[in-house]
Each structure stands twice: as C-alpha cells, then as structure tokens.
Motif scaffolding. Structure first.
Motif, PDB file in Angstrom:
ATOM      1  N   LEU A 180       1.133  -1.403  -0.585  1.00 32.69           N
ATOM      2  CA  LEU A 180       0.067  -0.263  -0.040  1.00 32.69           C
ATOM      3  C   LEU A 180       0.848   1.231  -0.089  1.00 32.69           C
ATOM      4  CD1 LEU A 180      -2.827   1.531   0.298  1.00 32.69           C
ATOM      5  CD2 LEU A 180      -2.817   1.321   2.913  1.00 32.69           C
ATOM      6  N   SER A 181       1.554   1.497   1.226  1.00 37.11           N
ATOM      7  CA  SER A 181       2.667   2.409   1.009  1.00 37.11           C
ATOM      8  C   SER A 181       4.024   2.779  -0.256  1.00 37.11           C
ATOM      9  CB  SER A 181       3.207   2.601   2.566  1.00 37.11           C
ATOM     10  OG  SER A 181       4.172   1.089   2.266  1.00 37.11           O
ATOM     11  N   ALA A 182       4.045   1.399  -1.061  1.00 37.70           N
ATOM     12  CA  ALA A 182       5.367   1.404  -1.536  1.00 37.70           C
ATOM     13  C   ALA A 182       5.687   0.619  -2.425  1.00 37.70           C
ATOM     14  CB  ALA A 182       6.811   1.324  -0.612  1.00 37.70           C
ATOM     15  N   GLY A 183       5.076  -0.203  -3.196  1.00 35.31           N
ATOM     16  CA  GLY A 183       4.185  -0.906  -4.008  1.00 35.31           C
ATOM     17  C   GLY A 183       3.232  -1.128  -5.394  1.00 35.31           C
ATOM     18  N   GLY A 184       2.991  -2.534  -5.535  1.00 36.71           N
ATOM     19  CA  GLY A 184       2.084  -1.642  -6.566  1.00 36.71           C
ATOM     20  C   GLY A 184       0.972  -1.232  -6.427  1.00 36.71           C
ATOM     21  N   MET A 185      -0.245  -1.355  -5.506  1.00 38.60           N
ATOM     22  CA  MET A 185      -0.741  -0.870  -4.833  1.00 38.60           C
ATOM     23  C   MET A 185      -1.297   0.664  -5.239  1.00 38.60           C
ATOM     24  SD  MET A 185      -3.301  -3.076  -2.036  1.00 38.60           S
ATOM     25  CE  MET A 185      -2.476  -3.306  -0.749  1.00 38.60           C
ATOM     26  N   ARG A 186       0.068   1.556  -4.193  1.00 32.03           N
ATOM     27  CA  ARG A 186       0.458   2.966  -4.641  1.00 32.03           C
ATOM     28  C   ARG A 186       0.302   2.849  -5.906  1.00 32.03           C
ATOM     29  NH1 ARG A 186       4.732   5.740  -5.587  1.00 32.03           N
ATOM     30  NH2 ARG A 186       4.396   7.916  -4.404  1.00 32.03           N
ATOM     31  N   ASN A 187       1.200   2.666  -7.038  1.00 37.53           N
ATOM     32  CA  ASN A 187       1.004   2.382  -8.147  1.00 37.53           C
ATOM     33  C   ASN A 187      -0.531   2.692  -9.008  1.00 37.53           C
ATOM     34  OD1 ASN A 187       3.627   3.472  -8.541  1.00 37.53           O
ATOM     35  ND2 ASN A 187       4.119   1.309  -9.276  1.00 37.53           N
ATOM     36  N   ASP A 188      -0.984   1.483  -8.664  1.00 36.53           N
ATOM     37  CA  ASP A 188      -2.570   1.924  -9.104  1.00 36.53           C
ATOM     38  C   ASP A 188      -3.117   2.631  -8.107  1.00 36.53           C
ATOM     39  OD1 ASP A 188      -2.458  -0.670 -10.272  1.00 36.53           O
ATOM     40  OD2 ASP A 188      -2.537  -2.071  -9.090  1.00 36.53           O
ATOM     41  N   ALA A 189      -3.208   3.565  -7.759  1.00 37.32           N
ATOM     42  CA  ALA A 189      -4.149   3.984  -7.270  1.00 37.32           C
ATOM     43  C   ALA A 189      -3.709   5.847  -7.260  1.00 37.32           C
ATOM     44  CB  ALA A 189      -3.513   4.745  -5.221  1.00 37.32           C
ATOM     45  N   ILE A 190      -2.717   5.701  -8.039  1.00 36.20           N
ATOM     46  CA  ILE A 190      -2.119   6.666  -9.210  1.00 36.20           C
ATOM     47  C   ILE A 190      -3.036   6.831 -10.239  1.00 36.20           C
ATOM     48  CG2 ILE A 190      -0.199   8.066  -9.892  1.00 36.20           C
ATOM     49  CD1 ILE A 190       1.468   7.435  -7.679  1.00 36.20           C
ATOM     50  N   LEU A 191      -3.124   5.782 -11.009  1.00 38.92           N
ATOM     51  CA  LEU A 191      -3.117   5.190 -11.984  1.00 38.92           C
ATOM     52  C   LEU A 191      -4.855   5.749 -11.846  1.00 38.92           C
ATOM     53  CD1 LEU A 191      -1.336   2.459 -13.550  1.00 38.92           C
ATOM     54  CD2 LEU A 191      -0.788   4.535 -14.321  1.00 38.92           C
ATOM     55  N   LEU A 192      -5.117   4.960 -10.868  1.00 38.64           N
ATOM     56  CA  LEU A 192      -6.767   5.297 -11.179  1.00 38.64           C
ATOM     57  C   LEU A 192      -7.286   7.183 -10.833  1.00 38.64           C
ATOM     58  CD1 LEU A 192      -9.076   3.741  -8.122  1.00 38.64           C
ATOM     59  CD2 LEU A 192      -8.954   5.795  -8.793  1.00 38.64           C
ATOM     60  N   GLY A 193      -6.384   7.585 -10.677  1.00 38.08           N
ATOM     61  CA  GLY A 193      -6.684   9.002 -10.015  1.00 38.08           C
ATOM     62  C   GLY A 193      -6.216   9.818 -11.623  1.00 38.08           C
ATOM     63  N   GLU A 194      -5.098   8.997 -11.947  1.00 33.39           N
ATOM     64  CA  GLU A 194      -5.234  10.755 -12.991  1.00 33.39           C
ATOM     65  C   GLU A 194      -6.378   9.778 -14.209  1.00 33.39           C
ATOM     66  OE1 GLU A 194      -2.335  12.707 -16.192  1.00 33.39           O
ATOM     67  OE2 GLU A 194      -2.580  12.398 -13.460  1.00 33.39           O
ATOM     68  N   ALA A 195      -6.449   8.472 -14.309  1.00 35.05           N
ATOM     69  CA  ALA A 195      -8.052   8.035 -15.278  1.00 35.05           C
ATOM     70  C   ALA A 195      -9.394   8.845 -14.569  1.00 35.05           C
ATOM     71  CB  ALA A 195      -7.946   6.643 -15.241  1.00 35.05           C
ATOM     72  N   HIS A 196      -9.203   9.380 -13.452  1.00 33.51           N
ATOM     73  CA  HIS A 196     -10.014  10.467 -12.905  1.00 33.51           C
ATOM     74  C   HIS A 196      -9.976  11.632 -13.636  1.00 33.51           C
ATOM     75  CE1 HIS A 196     -13.176  12.722  -9.989  1.00 33.51           C
ATOM     76  NE2 HIS A 196     -12.877  10.762 -10.006  1.00 33.51           N
ATOM     77  N   ARG A 197      -8.851  11.862 -12.856  1.00 34.23           N
ATOM     78  CA  ARG A 197      -8.401  13.805 -13.362  1.00 34.23           C
ATOM     79  C   ARG A 197      -8.634  14.055 -15.253  1.00 34.23           C
ATOM     80  NH1 ARG A 197      -5.187  16.529 -15.948  1.00 34.23           N
ATOM     81  NH2 ARG A 197      -3.451  14.856 -16.129  1.00 34.23           N
ATOM     82  N   LEU A 198      -8.637  13.107 -16.449  1.00 34.34           N
ATOM     83  CA  LEU A 198      -8.294  12.750 -17.375  1.00 34.34           C
ATOM     84  C   LEU A 198      -9.761  12.780 -17.165  1.00 34.34           C
ATOM     85  CD1 LEU A 198      -5.613  10.889 -18.421  1.00 34.34           C
ATOM     86  CD2 LEU A 198      -5.970  12.994 -18.971  1.00 34.34           C
ATOM     87  N   GLN A 199     -11.049  12.349 -17.333  1.00 33.59           N
ATOM     88  CA  GLN A 199     -12.319  11.535 -17.743  1.00 33.59           C
ATOM     89  C   GLN A 199     -12.661  13.084 -16.931  1.00 33.59           C
ATOM     90  OE1 GLN A 199     -14.079   9.816 -19.416  1.00 33.59           O
ATOM     91  NE2 GLN A 199     -15.577  10.614 -18.862  1.00 33.59           N
ATOM     92  N   SER A 200     -12.554  13.594 -15.317  1.00 35.88           N
ATOM     93  CA  SER A 200     -13.043  14.715 -15.489  1.00 35.88           C
ATOM     94  C   SER A 200     -13.545  16.059 -15.644  1.00 35.88           C
ATOM     95  CB  SER A 200     -12.890  14.802 -14.093  1.00 35.88           C
ATOM     96  OG  SER A 200     -13.385  13.490 -13.096  1.00 35.88           O
ATOM     97  N   GLU A 201     -11.977  15.982 -17.056  1.00 35.86           N
ATOM     98  CA  GLU A 201     -11.994  17.125 -18.281  1.00 35.86           C
ATOM     99  C   GLU A 201     -11.741  16.865 -19.080  1.00 35.86           C
ATOM    100  OE1 GLU A 201      -7.083  17.914 -17.093  1.00 35.86           O
ATOM    101  OE2 GLU A 201      -7.544  18.573 -15.023  1.00 35.86           O
ATOM    102  N   GLY A 202     -12.269  16.002 -19.597  1.00 42.93           N
ATOM    103  CA  GLY A 202     -12.620  15.726 -20.771  1.00 42.93           C
ATOM    104  C   GLY A 202     -11.596  15.177 -21.838  1.00 42.93           C
ATOM    105  N   GLN A 203      -9.959  15.302 -21.078  1.00 48.54           N
ATOM    106  CA  GLN A 203      -9.537  14.689 -21.985  1.00 48.54           C
ATOM    107  C   GLN A 203      -9.250  12.903 -22.283  1.00 48.54           C
ATOM    108  OE1 GLN A 203      -6.987  17.398 -22.498  1.00 48.54           O
ATOM    109  NE2 GLN A 203      -8.421  18.561 -21.084  1.00 48.54           N
ATOM    110  N   PRO A 204      -8.144  13.168 -23.323  1.00 51.32           N
ATOM    111  CA  PRO A 204      -8.269  11.449 -23.756  1.00 51.32           C
ATOM    112  C   PRO A 204      -7.116  10.582 -23.425  1.00 51.32           C
ATOM    113  CG  PRO A 204      -7.058  13.308 -25.146  1.00 51.32           C
ATOM    114  CD  PRO A 204      -7.608  13.698 -23.693  1.00 51.32           C
ATOM    115  N   LEU A 205      -7.854   8.973 -22.664  1.00 56.46           N
ATOM    116  CA  LEU A 205      -7.141   8.533 -22.782  1.00 56.46           C
ATOM    117  C   LEU A 205      -6.699   7.278 -22.488  1.00 56.46           C
ATOM    118  CD1 LEU A 205     -11.128   7.373 -20.722  1.00 56.46           C
ATOM    119  CD2 LEU A 205      -8.835   8.363 -19.273  1.00 56.46           C
ATOM    120  N   GLU A 206      -6.253   7.432 -24.071  1.00 57.48           N
ATOM    121  CA  GLU A 206      -5.667   6.724 -25.039  1.00 57.48           C
ATOM    122  C   GLU A 206      -3.979   6.347 -24.467  1.00 57.48           C
ATOM    123  OE1 GLU A 206      -9.075   7.050 -27.110  1.00 57.48           O
ATOM    124  OE2 GLU A 206      -7.086   8.433 -26.458  1.00 57.48           O
TER     125      GLU A 206
END
Length: 230
Positions: A62-88
C-alpha cells in the motif's frame, strides 16, 4: 426530513456511493477471486507465514508497491475523464507497467470485465474504454463519469484490493477469517491516509520499492502447483 425532501445533491451523493459499493463488491463479476498478484508465491515460498506477515506485506504494498501505483493510475484516469481529456496514452502506459505476463493478463482481464459489467450503468465513457485496459484505469474513469469523488474512489479501490489479498491468505490457510477482519480493521487508517496522499499525485510520482513482490509475481508463472492465475 422525509426521503423525498432530500436535496438533489444528497441523493446524487448517495447514488454515487451505491454505485461505488456495487462496482467494488466481491460479487461484481470481474473475476478478481482468480488472481493473487503474486501473493500466492509469497506464501508458498515462505515469505509470509502468519497474520503478522500478511499485515506487514499488505501495508508495504500500500505504501510503496503496486497498490500505490494502481491508486495513482486510478486518480489520473479520474482526472482525465473529469476534464474530458483523452485516455488512450494513459491506457497504454498502465498496461505497459505490468511487471510480468501474468500481471498484464490479470490487470487487463479484470479491466475488460469491469467495463463490460459497468455497462449496466449506461454512459459514453464505456465506449472510451474498449480493448485491453488496466483495471485501475477503468475504475477511475467510470467513477469520474458517474460523479464519484476521486478520494472516495481511491479509498474504496484500495480497500477492495486489500480485501482480495486477505481472501487469498484465508483460502491458502495462512490466516482465519477473524484474523482477516482484524487486518482489514488495522488497514483502515492507512487506506484513508493513502487516499488523501495519493489523490493529488500524477504520473511523475509512479514508482515502487517492493522488488521481492514484483519478482515473486514473475516466479508465479513457473510455480508447479497453483490455486490462482497470478
């Protein structure tokens, strides 16, 4: 106040919560029960022997591994979708970050299954998520499309991930259900703290320090006897 008198934003908020609970429920048909993200190898090779070991392993991921990266990727996808930006580009990056063939198969199969099941709640975002897509990216984009707050989506996702790891440990006989519940309780505050910390981060913050966990994920591909697909 009667239910019918609740303000629309309160109703919308509860609706978003219900959807988030449904999407990350163990009953949601993504097939997560089939995968362990290499945790099976950690148990088989005696890196994790008991409840204390399970707890320490999960909090490290959670603090230093794969779950942390997954959370960051989730957050970035959330931001892009919210702003109407491409996801590709994000979709391509997230799948390329898989550390092994099994992990790539796991994240994309879960992602595709999630998108197919989430189509029960019609939204144009579903059309943007076709083909191989990382599970975390799919969850982030769909959550944003349906008005789920980013922090809430990250916290619920991390809770579901830790719950899945605990289920793996129970099914492999390392811990019992009572110890599993206790670990989930201990993880509550770290999950909430991680959601707050990781929500504002971006792709430049990706990285991990859990080399043993990543290596075990690769070793699982040649493990002789396996209960899980990863």
């Amino acid at each position: 106040m009667a239910t019918g008198d609740m303000p629309s934003d309160g109703v919308a908020g509860r609706q978003a919560l219900l959807r988030l609970m449904a999407w990350l429920s163990p009953a949601f048909p993504v097939g997560g029960f089939s995968y362990s993200a290499g945790f099976e190898s950690a148990i088989v090779e005696d890196h994790v022997r008991d409840g204390d070991g399970v707890e320490a392993w999960l909090l490290t991921l959670l603090s230093a591994g794969g779950m942390r990266n997954d959370a960051i990727l989730l957050g970035e996808a959330h931001r892009l979708q919210s702003e109407g930006q491409p996801l590709e580009d994000l979709i391509s990056l997230a799948t390329a970050l898989a550390g092994s063939a099994e992990r790539h198969a796991e994240m994309t199969r879960l992602g595709e299954a999630f998108v197919q099941a989430a189509a029960a709640w019609p939204h144009p975002v579903i059309e943007r998520l076709q083909g191989p897509i990382a599970y975390s990216v799919a969850v982030g984009a769909v959550a944003a499309a349906h008005g789920v707050a980013k922090d809430d989506a990250i916290a619920a996702f991390l809770h579901a991930q830790i719950s899945q790891y605990i289920s793996v440990a129970i099914r492999l006989g390392v811990i019992g259900q009572s110890r599993g519940v206790a670990i989930l309780a201990v993880a509550e505050q770290p999950i909430l703290a991680a959601a707050t910390e990781l929500s504002p981060l971006g792709l430049d913050d990706l990285g991990s320090a859990t080399i043993i966990a990543e290596t075990l994920s690769m070793r699982h591909e040649t493990q002789y006897s396996r209960l899980f697909q990863s």
